[in-house]
Design a protein around this motif. Sequence first.
Motif, PDB file in Angstrom:
ATOM      1  N   TRP A 232       0.841  -1.211   0.000  1.00 37.05           N
ATOM      2  CA  TRP A 232       0.000   0.000   0.000  1.00 37.05           C
ATOM      3  C   TRP A 232       0.870   1.253   0.000  1.00 37.05           C
ATOM      4  CZ3 TRP A 232      -5.314  -0.110  -0.260  1.00 37.05           C
ATOM      5  CH2 TRP A 232      -5.915  -1.378  -0.105  1.00 37.05           C
ATOM      6  N   SER A 233       0.265   2.313  -0.492  1.00 32.03           N
ATOM      7  CA  SER A 233       0.974   3.607  -0.509  1.00 32.03           C
ATOM      8  C   SER A 233       1.224   4.126   0.895  1.00 32.03           C
ATOM      9  CB  SER A 233       0.177   4.634  -1.325  1.00 32.03           C
ATOM     10  OG  SER A 233      -1.147   4.754  -0.826  1.00 32.03           O
ATOM     11  N   THR A 234       0.516   3.540   1.864  1.00 33.00           N
ATOM     12  CA  THR A 234       0.741   3.944   3.263  1.00 33.00           C
ATOM     13  C   THR A 234       1.930   3.224   3.869  1.00 33.00           C
ATOM     14  OG1 THR A 234      -0.730   2.197   4.081  1.00 33.00           O
ATOM     15  CG2 THR A 234      -1.723   4.349   3.567  1.00 33.00           C
TER      16      THR A 234
ATOM     17  N   VAL B 103      -8.014   3.359   7.407  1.00 30.72           N
ATOM     18  CA  VAL B 103      -7.539   4.732   7.251  1.00 30.72           C
ATOM     19  C   VAL B 103      -8.589   5.681   7.834  1.00 30.72           C
ATOM     20  CG1 VAL B 103      -6.146   4.197   5.215  1.00 30.72           C
ATOM     21  CG2 VAL B 103      -8.542   4.912   4.941  1.00 30.72           C
TER      22      VAL B 103
ATOM     23  N   TYR C 191      -5.538   6.644  -2.113  1.00 33.07           N
ATOM     24  CA  TYR C 191      -4.707   5.536  -1.665  1.00 33.07           C
ATOM     25  C   TYR C 191      -4.492   4.576  -2.849  1.00 33.07           C
ATOM     26  CZ  TYR C 191      -5.901   7.242   2.989  1.00 33.07           C
ATOM     27  OH  TYR C 191      -6.047   8.013   4.103  1.00 33.07           O
TER      28      TYR C 191
END
Length: 357
Positions: A334-336, A345, A353
């Motif tokens: 994930w971009s997180t 989130v 995202y």
Amino acid sequence: NGDFTDPHDTLTNYIPGPSDTPNVTLTMTVSNSPCPNATASVTLHINPTPATSSITGLISVCVGTTGVVDSVIHHVGSTYQWFISSNGTITSGGNSNYIHTSWNTAGAGWIKVIETDTNTHCVGDTVVLNVTVNPLPVTSTINGPDTVCENSTGINYFVTNTVGSTYTWTSSGATIANGQGSNSITVNFTANVDTITVQETNSNGCIGTPVTLIVHISLTPIAIATTVNSSLCQGQSFPLTGTAGNGKIVWTTSGSGTFSNDTIASPIYTPGANETGNITLTMTVTNSPCADAIATVNILIHPKPVVTLTASANPLCWGSIETLTASGGGTYFWSTGASATSINVSPTVNTSYSVTV
């Protein structure tokens, strides 16, 4: 026992007979009856003619034969004059009791000799030896392959057969397995350029001009092929590592992809846009007439994952917690920074995202 040209003429010639040697008495008788006969005699010394022996020599020769010795028995005080037919040549010894001859053209030939006694100048009868001049065999070209693969065995070669002829075969490097003496042989080869030669001898014993065939040897082709990774993703290009020798290279695929160069040993393969599953890449090395060398590489191409991303609610209220879930892949990034299938989130502003599968 000779003869007169006219025994009733006072002027006549006497031809001695074979036994009139060494002396013969000739008597002339004149008669006129009733008177007594009148006689007159003369004694002649008759020299014998040379008794030339038969010619000793070959009566059957081949075209091109040289150095043949032909002779008669030598008599002291005699000289010899020799003659030969137009298809032969006297090469030496023309005034002695022997000569050397050569024969140039096929057909009937002859040799003649006349002996002269140098003391009496008497000339003997002409003695003749008939000679048959046989033609040389004319051998056909050798039939058979002029290029073979190294270490080939049982390869057949032949010339047109002539009844009564025998054939002597030789080779500069190969082995004549069978057929020696006949018009057809089988040959076992090694790895060297070779020549095959045949020489024909006909029924008269005449040997023809050798006939030669140059045989080129093709080396056995070599093909080895590998790849670093046999399991790949759809659309991913990859290098092939090949070793090839003694021939021309061609790469082929069971799929729809392409090679950077399909005639080199180590090209790069790019699968087709929709190419997935098991494919076989084949490198073929050819060097006729040898059998092709073939090496294969089996590749498994995995399809690209189809990702589905869902949210528990969208839009959401400020301060709410949202669950984002990805599916269709195996591992998720994930971009997180998270790597789970689902993440929670709680954005305070509009936020995008993303997930990489």
